[in-house]
Scaffold this motif. Structure first.
Motif, PDB file in Angstrom:
ATOM      1  N   LEU A  51       6.913  52.689 -36.698  1.00 46.56           N
ATOM      2  CA  LEU A  51       6.421  52.722 -35.032  1.00 46.56           C
ATOM      3  C   LEU A  51       7.772  53.963 -34.704  1.00 46.56           C
ATOM      4  CD1 LEU A  51       4.903  50.738 -33.365  1.00 46.56           C
ATOM      5  CD2 LEU A  51       6.178  49.823 -32.105  1.00 46.56           C
ATOM      6  N   VAL A  52       6.335  54.812 -34.027  1.00 52.58           N
ATOM      7  CA  VAL A  52       6.606  56.106 -33.548  1.00 52.58           C
ATOM      8  C   VAL A  52       7.069  55.112 -31.352  1.00 52.58           C
ATOM      9  CG1 VAL A  52       6.470  57.943 -32.459  1.00 52.58           C
ATOM     10  CG2 VAL A  52       5.967  57.256 -33.838  1.00 52.58           C
ATOM     11  N   ARG A  53       8.534  55.227 -31.243  1.00 51.11           N
ATOM     12  CA  ARG A  53       8.356  54.645 -29.919  1.00 51.11           C
ATOM     13  C   ARG A  53       8.739  55.952 -28.875  1.00 51.11           C
ATOM     14  NH1 ARG A  53      12.835  50.933 -30.680  1.00 51.11           N
ATOM     15  NH2 ARG A  53      14.448  52.460 -30.306  1.00 51.11           N
ATOM     16  N   PRO A  54       8.268  55.911 -28.180  1.00 52.74           N
ATOM     17  CA  PRO A  54       8.098  56.953 -26.396  1.00 52.74           C
ATOM     18  C   PRO A  54       9.999  57.641 -26.608  1.00 52.74           C
ATOM     19  CG  PRO A  54       8.566  55.118 -26.096  1.00 52.74           C
ATOM     20  CD  PRO A  54       7.900  54.295 -26.976  1.00 52.74           C
ATOM     21  N   ASP A  55      10.727  56.565 -26.654  1.00 55.69           N
ATOM     22  CA  ASP A  55      11.607  56.884 -26.994  1.00 55.69           C
ATOM     23  C   ASP A  55      12.515  58.596 -28.160  1.00 55.69           C
ATOM     24  OD1 ASP A  55      11.544  54.515 -27.921  1.00 55.69           O
ATOM     25  OD2 ASP A  55      14.084  54.401 -28.243  1.00 55.69           O
ATOM     26  N   ASP A  56      10.964  57.745 -29.094  1.00 55.67           N
ATOM     27  CA  ASP A  56      11.474  58.843 -30.031  1.00 55.67           C
ATOM     28  C   ASP A  56      10.928  59.775 -29.789  1.00 55.67           C
ATOM     29  OD1 ASP A  56      12.581  57.269 -31.864  1.00 55.67           O
ATOM     30  OD2 ASP A  56      10.546  56.415 -32.108  1.00 55.67           O
ATOM     31  N   VAL A  57       9.543  60.309 -29.133  1.00 53.84           N
ATOM     32  CA  VAL A  57       9.317  60.820 -28.229  1.00 53.84           C
ATOM     33  C   VAL A  57      10.269  62.185 -27.837  1.00 53.84           C
ATOM     34  CG1 VAL A  57       7.602  62.454 -27.415  1.00 53.84           C
ATOM     35  CG2 VAL A  57       6.685  60.339 -28.683  1.00 53.84           C
ATOM     36  N   LEU A  58      10.819  61.414 -26.468  1.00 53.95           N
ATOM     37  CA  LEU A  58      12.062  62.031 -25.945  1.00 53.95           C
ATOM     38  C   LEU A  58      13.463  62.845 -26.569  1.00 53.95           C
ATOM     39  CD1 LEU A  58      12.222  62.507 -22.969  1.00 53.95           C
ATOM     40  CD2 LEU A  58      13.678  60.062 -22.825  1.00 53.95           C
ATOM     41  N   ALA A  59      13.007  61.737 -27.597  1.00 49.71           N
ATOM     42  CA  ALA A  59      14.544  61.934 -28.686  1.00 49.71           C
ATOM     43  C   ALA A  59      14.437  64.052 -29.016  1.00 49.71           C
ATOM     44  CB  ALA A  59      14.521  61.522 -29.633  1.00 49.71           C
ATOM     45  N   ALA A  60      12.644  63.958 -29.866  1.00 51.39           N
ATOM     46  CA  ALA A  60      11.589  65.229 -29.882  1.00 51.39           C
ATOM     47  C   ALA A  60      12.507  66.426 -29.010  1.00 51.39           C
ATOM     48  CB  ALA A  60      10.591  64.902 -30.766  1.00 51.39           C
ATOM     49  N   LEU A  61      11.637  66.172 -27.314  1.00 54.56           N
ATOM     50  CA  LEU A  61      11.615  66.772 -27.135  1.00 54.56           C
ATOM     51  C   LEU A  61      13.051  67.573 -26.736  1.00 54.56           C
ATOM     52  CD1 LEU A  61       9.304  64.827 -24.407  1.00 54.56           C
ATOM     53  CD2 LEU A  61       8.732  67.618 -25.810  1.00 54.56           C
ATOM     54  N   THR A  62      13.949  66.251 -26.509  1.00 54.14           N
ATOM     55  CA  THR A  62      15.327  66.765 -26.324  1.00 54.14           C
ATOM     56  C   THR A  62      15.578  67.610 -27.444  1.00 54.14           C
ATOM     57  OG1 THR A  62      15.153  64.761 -25.213  1.00 54.14           O
ATOM     58  CG2 THR A  62      17.924  65.858 -25.205  1.00 54.14           C
ATOM     59  N   ALA A  63      15.779  67.135 -29.184  1.00 53.35           N
ATOM     60  CA  ALA A  63      16.417  68.142 -29.663  1.00 53.35           C
ATOM     61  C   ALA A  63      16.250  69.773 -29.977  1.00 53.35           C
ATOM     62  CB  ALA A  63      15.798  68.262 -31.303  1.00 53.35           C
ATOM     63  N   LEU A  64      14.658  69.452 -29.272  1.00 49.43           N
ATOM     64  CA  LEU A  64      14.169  70.954 -28.261  1.00 49.43           C
ATOM     65  C   LEU A  64      14.113  71.377 -27.566  1.00 49.43           C
ATOM     66  CD1 LEU A  64       9.702  70.131 -29.616  1.00 49.43           C
ATOM     67  CD2 LEU A  64      11.340  71.856 -30.661  1.00 49.43           C
ATOM     68  N   ARG A  65      14.751  70.837 -26.555  1.00 46.02           N
ATOM     69  CA  ARG A  65      15.487  71.420 -24.903  1.00 46.02           C
ATOM     70  C   ARG A  65      16.590  70.680 -24.569  1.00 46.02           C
ATOM     71  NH1 ARG A  65      13.006  75.220 -22.089  1.00 46.02           N
ATOM     72  NH2 ARG A  65      11.929  76.801 -23.268  1.00 46.02           N
ATOM     73  N   PRO A  66      18.087  70.586 -25.177  1.00 45.04           N
ATOM     74  CA  PRO A  66      19.049  70.224 -25.281  1.00 45.04           C
ATOM     75  C   PRO A  66      19.341  69.289 -23.452  1.00 45.04           C
ATOM     76  CG  PRO A  66      19.519  71.561 -27.127  1.00 45.04           C
ATOM     77  CD  PRO A  66      18.462  72.117 -26.547  1.00 45.04           C
ATOM     78  N   GLU A  67      19.090  70.449 -22.826  1.00 47.35           N
ATOM     79  CA  GLU A  67      19.194  70.445 -21.694  1.00 47.35           C
ATOM     80  C   GLU A  67      18.911  69.059 -20.851  1.00 47.35           C
ATOM     81  OE1 GLU A  67      17.423  72.880 -22.952  1.00 47.35           O
ATOM     82  OE2 GLU A  67      16.640  74.190 -21.382  1.00 47.35           O
ATOM     83  N   LEU A  68      17.484  68.825 -21.620  1.00 47.54           N
ATOM     84  CA  LEU A  68      16.885  67.758 -20.715  1.00 47.54           C
ATOM     85  C   LEU A  68      17.711  66.165 -21.124  1.00 47.54           C
ATOM     86  CD1 LEU A  68      13.135  68.361 -22.973  1.00 47.54           C
ATOM     87  CD2 LEU A  68      13.718  68.381 -20.029  1.00 47.54           C
ATOM     88  N   ASP A  69      18.647  66.258 -21.585  1.00 49.06           N
ATOM     89  CA  ASP A  69      19.477  65.270 -21.847  1.00 49.06           C
ATOM     90  C   ASP A  69      20.200  65.255 -20.363  1.00 49.06           C
ATOM     91  OD1 ASP A  69      21.477  63.265 -21.947  1.00 49.06           O
ATOM     92  OD2 ASP A  69      22.552  64.051 -24.163  1.00 49.06           O
ATOM     93  N   THR A  70      19.966  64.038 -19.125  1.00 51.48           N
ATOM     94  CA  THR A  70      20.578  64.669 -17.906  1.00 51.48           C
ATOM     95  C   THR A  70      21.963  63.533 -17.838  1.00 51.48           C
ATOM     96  OG1 THR A  70      18.975  63.189 -17.270  1.00 51.48           O
ATOM     97  CG2 THR A  70      18.530  65.526 -17.102  1.00 51.48           C
ATOM     98  N   GLY A  71      22.150  62.754 -19.130  1.00 52.04           N
ATOM     99  CA  GLY A  71      22.653  61.904 -18.717  1.00 52.04           C
ATOM    100  C   GLY A  71      22.258  60.576 -17.947  1.00 52.04           C
ATOM    101  N   VAL A  72      21.305  60.674 -17.503  1.00 47.31           N
ATOM    102  CA  VAL A  72      20.300  59.632 -16.303  1.00 47.31           C
ATOM    103  C   VAL A  72      19.745  59.194 -17.750  1.00 47.31           C
ATOM    104  CG1 VAL A  72      19.539  58.961 -14.613  1.00 47.31           C
ATOM    105  CG2 VAL A  72      20.895  60.396 -14.757  1.00 47.31           C
ATOM    106  N   PRO A  73      19.800  57.917 -17.911  1.00 43.03           N
ATOM    107  CA  PRO A  73      18.490  57.010 -18.517  1.00 43.03           C
ATOM    108  C   PRO A  73      17.336  57.071 -18.728  1.00 43.03           C
ATOM    109  CG  PRO A  73      20.519  55.480 -18.289  1.00 43.03           C
ATOM    110  CD  PRO A  73      20.429  56.827 -16.951  1.00 43.03           C
TER     111      PRO A  73
END
Ligand code: B12
Ligand code: SF4
Lengths: 221, 645
Positions: free
Chosen positions: A177-199
């Motif tokens: 099962l692919v979850r939305p947090d997996d998609v977000l992880a994939a996006l953050t892998a492409l652009r690490p600055e998407l990890d703002t520290g706020v969940p």
């Protein structure tokens, strides 16, 4: 036995209820509301409830589904209202309908999710989304019950749009099962600055058959 | 007073912690009232994690009674696990209540229920997280009045510096009395400020206000005296006793937790108090006399409680449930009533006789006969005389044989280690008893497949009991005896494999001992432990013995005292004990006499059946034993199920 299909929501604080928490609350509410449940046979009979595809703990949802079996016939709307009066705050029975053939699980082919991302730059987000959609595969890792697993989120991703304050996306119900947090992880892998520290906060908006454009109503048709 | 809900700031933190569901509130039967409209507001706290605190019966009762009153409001708060507490400190989110996530500091009163002394560090942690001054002396006019209740409040001296007041005994009427005093004081525009209110609480006799008493010490380190600082403050403060429990059918609609908790059943307290007279048992001594609810009240509470909660398990609780004068009819009639339903009944009973087996049989009619529990507490007959637990080994073996003959396959036996006068032999006798249980069990059951579990913990002497003077056994000896017992069971080739031994090591017991019989000087140790990071001491993964012993040494040495002085030292008959000015109704000389009887291995009968033996409680507090049998039956059920159309 009357088979009823139920759509329920996890709203507000109740997003933190786990699947098991919901199960206990539902069983107690069924008893409080004196819904005439059908029971499994055997030494330790259980009320007939089957769950499909529950959202993870922490995710809100407008579109969770389950099926219950009643020993006596009841009006679905009466079941909805009586049950609602007995449920804890935030766990809301949205709709109850007669089961109309076909497998409920099979009809839950895809989910539309909203991802709330505070502080993420919209342009960076849009660029990452475009890059992900253009790629053929995107591997992410997540710790599951069976340890750290790596899997491809791209094949299950049906749509991905940037909205005000976050994302909206459709993923197919897949194995694994692919979850939305997996998609977000994939996006953050492409652009690490998407990890703002706020969940990020996740909400499932719809679940059902996918026609390539829209998610249909799994309780109809 | 207005207060802004903290939930929006809490939510992002909850996504990062374990089991966030425990913090969200909104459970079935929780009550949410407009904060600004309440004349008096209570934050009720059980100082442990939600999963342990939420099922607490005492707070559930007070929560309902307070919220039923239109001018009052009560919300709950619990200990917060370190993961969330750290995030809250960083984000500046204070200790909150569960209903509306309001800051605890905004409430008029913070009522904390202490069932166990190991919750003391959790009080400090909560005060600190709430932004409330740790010491009552430093609290400002806008800070809540911190009131302790529950069994541990019968010796609140170790936390005297941190609380503003303590309520002794039953809280149903006392919490209302406190509320009225606060209401009047607020309505009169707070005459005398915070001190004025505390003085009112003290002079009315409703609560004990430690800061209004001075403790002086003798050269030896013993207390010299505890005296009120003002003439109008009573020199002794008495406990509250609720009579006619049938008029107080609470909790009637307890909160149904969404998160998982240790105890998920609807519980009815079928009576309060116990006069069996077990000499180690603080609960039995401080809750006298026995006051029963009758069969009809119990039946109605069970029916209403199931309807209100949807729970499928009902517990008939009390300190010794099988002793209810109508327990036979209560269990059979309830078992009949719920025979074809999802409801199962349980009776936590530890009485060792055939009657108990009959009750257990009735309650398990259509269920499994898994395990029965008995509590002989002492391994040898001699020791059982010392503690006034009158069970002969033959009775126990016969009872167990009956149980195994009826299909039960497992018994659990509860014991204590470190009881006064105990020798190695007394503890080793437990192994012999367990072996006889297996032997008799195999014969009666006709199978080898029977089991016996020995569960054993260290004895901690408590205030207001005949053993309040005794020397606590040092943890090394406790541990050595427990190891010997385990060894002896293991060496038993015939029966050893059918017996399992579960024990708790003696170290937490020593700290509990320090806190149970401590005086105000122990407060420094508690504070030091909390400052060193100590909290959640009831959890073995958080409890640190080294942290406690180090803090005790550091804080007590300058006073010429140490851990041993508080624990393994025997007190003199006439020594001023830290709780002597707190009145549980028990006559001090009766307690001493009972202690001497213990040393003489003389037993005392239960005053319910053998007549009053003048423990002091009834005349001192104007109470009486209230028991049946009433000869009545369950009332017919009307309208058990809500309308279906
Ligand atoms: C009797 C007892 C039992 C009995 C019955 C329980 C019952 N009646 O609720 C049985 C055997 C079933 C039992 C089982 C268990 N128990 Co038990 N039990 C007790 C005991 C000895 C007394 C509880 C009692 O009588 N409650 C009755 C209620 C009505 O009284 P109350 O809580 O004291 O509250 C009244 C007053 O004190 C006052 N009051 C209380 N707080 C406040 C606060 C304010 C501000 C005011 C004004 C007044 C006030 O008002 C209340 C109403 O009158 C306590 C120890 C203790 N000293 O309290 C342990 C205790 C509560 N149990 C404990 C445990 C662990 C359990 C079990 C989980 C054990 C297990 N592993 O299975 C189970 C769980 C069941 C449960 N109820 O939670 C622990 C809790 C540990 C913790 N960390 O807090 C305790 C503290 C014992 C211990 N030291 O380990 N228990
Ligand atoms: S005073 Fe007498 S009757 Fe009352 S509890 Fe004590 S012994 Fe029992």
């Amino acid at each position: 036995m009357q088979r009823l299909r139920v759509r329920y929501a996890k709203r507000g604080r109740a997003r933190f209820a786990s699947h098991r928490d919901f199960g206990r609350a539902l069983e107690r509410a069924l008893r409080r509301a004196a819904i005439p449940m059908a029971f499994s046979s055997g030494f330790n009979p259980h009320p007939r409830i089957s769950y499909a595809n529950a959202a993870t703990t922490g995710a809100a949802s407008e579109a969770e589904y389950l099926e219950i079996g009643l020993a006596e016939h009841r009006d679905p709307e009466w079941v909805r209202d009586t049950l609602n009066a007995a449920m804890p705050e935030g766990l809301v029975i949205v709709e109850v309908a007669e089961a109309n053939g076909g497998s409920l699980t099979e009809r839950l082919a895809a989910s539309r999710w909203q991802v709330q991302l505070s502080g993420a730059d919209a342009e960076v987000l849009a660029a990452a989304a475009a890059q992900l959609l253009a790629s053929e595969s995107a591997l992410v890792e997540r710790t599951t019950k069976s340890g750290l697993r790596s899997f491809d989120v791209r094949p299950a991703l049906r749509s991905l749009t940037v909205i005000d304050g976050g994302l909206e996306l459709v993923v197919a119900t897949s194995e694994p099962l692919v979850r939305p947090d997996d998609v977000l992880a994939a996006l953050t892998a492409l652009r690490p600055e998407l990890d703002t520290g706020v969940p990020a906060l996740f909400s499932r908006l719809a679940q059902g058959p996918w026609d390539g454009e829209r998610i249909g109503d799994p309780l109809r048709g | 007073m207005t207060a802004a809900p903290l939930y929006p700031r809490l939510e992002p933190l909850l996504t990062q912690v374990a089991k966030p569901v425990q913090y969200i509130g909104g459970e079935v039967n929780s009550v949410s009232k407009p904060f600004a409209e309440a004349e008096v507001s209570w934050a009720l706290m059980y100082p442990d994690a939600y999963e342990v605190g939420q099922p607490n019966q005492g707070l559930a009762i007070l929560y309902e009674i307070l919220n039923e009153t239109d001018w009052l409001l009560a919300e709950r708060t619990f200990s917060i696990w370190p993961d969330l507490a750290a995030l809250m400190r960083t984000a500046g989110v204070p200790q909150f209540t569960w209903e509306n996530h309001l800051p605890v500091r905004a409430f008029d009163l913070l009522g904390v229920s202490f069932s166990t002394e190991l919750g003391y560090t959790n009080l400090l942690e909560a005060l600190d997280l709430a932004g409330i001054a740790l010491h009552s002396a430093d609290r400002g006019e806008d800070e809540p009045i911190v009131i302790a209740g529950g069994h541990a409040a019968f010796n609140p001296e170790p936390i005297a510096d941190f609380i503003d007041a303590a309520v002794l005994g039953d809280g149903e009427q006392a919490a209302m009395a406190v509320s009225k005093i606060v209401r009047d004081w607020k309505a009169e525009d707070r005459p005398g400020g915070r001190q004025g209110l505390l003085l009112r609480l003290a002079t009315s006799g409703v609560a004990y206000v430690p800061s209004l008493y001075e403790v002086s010490y003798a050269e030896s380190g013993e207390l010299a005296a505890v005296a009120p600082l003002l003439a109008q403050v009573p020199s002794r403060v008495a406990k509250h006793t609720l009579m006619e429990l049938d008029n107080w059918p609470y909790p009637s609609k307890p909160i149904v937790p969404l998160a998982e908790t240790v105890h998920e059943r609807y519980s009815v307290e079928i009576f309060r108090g116990c006069t069996r007279g077990c000499r180690f048992c603080q609960a039995g001594m401080i809750t006298r006399p026995v006051r029963e609810r009758n069969i009809q009240t119990v039946g109605a509470m069970v029916a209403d409680g199931i309807a209100a909660t949807g729970l499928d398990e009902v517990g008939l609780l009390s300190l010794s449930s099988a002793d209810h004068s109508e327990i036979g009819p209560i269990t059979t009639e309830l078992a009949d009533r719920y025979a074809d339903s999802f409801v199962s009944l349980s009776l936590p009973s530890t009485r060792v006789d055939a009657f108990n087996i009959d009750l257990a049989d009735v309650l398990s009619r259509n269920g499994r006969r898994s395990g029965l529990t008995f509590a002989p507490e002492g391994g040898s007959e001699r020791l059982r005389k010392v503690i006034n637990k009158m069970v002969s080994e033959d009775d126990l073996i016969n009872t167990v044989a009956v149980a195994f003959g009826k299909g039960w396959r497992q018994v659990k036996l509860y014991f204590m280690c470190g009881l006064p006068t105990e020798t190695d032999e007394d503890v080793l006798a437990i192994a012999d008893m367990a072996a006889r249980v297996i032997e008799a069990g195999r014969r009666a059951a006709g199978t080898k497949d029977v089991r016996c579990t020995i569960s054993i913990g260290g004895f901690v002497p408590k205030a207001h009991t005949p053993f309040q003077w005794v020397a606590q056994l040092d943890p090394e000896t406790v541990d050595r005896r427990l190891r010997m017992l385990k060894e002896k069971v293991r060496e038993d080739r015939r029966y050893g494999r059918a017996i399992s031994v579960r024990y708790h090591d003696g170290k937490p017991g020593q700290i509990e001992g320090l806190l149970s019989r401590g005086d105000r000087r122990v407060g420094k140790v508690i504070e030091a432990v909390w400052r060193d990071g100590g909290k959640l001491d009831g959890w073995s993964e958080h409890f640190s013995y080294e942290r406690w012993t180090a803090a005790a040494e550091r804080e007590l040495a300058p006073l010429g005292l140490d851990l041993d002085w508080y624990t393994t030292r025997e007190r003199r008959h006439r020594e001023v004990l830290p709780w002597d000015h707190l009145d549980a109704g028990l006559d001090r000389e009766w307690l001493w006499q009972d202690y001497e009887d213990a040393m003489g291995e003389a037993s005392v009968e239960d005053c319910r059946w053998a007549g009053c033996y003048n423990c002091g409680v009834c005349p001192e507090l104007g109470t009486e034993i209230q028991i049946g049998p009433t000869g009545r039956s369950l009332l017919p059920l009307v309208n058990l199920r809500p309308d279906q159309d």
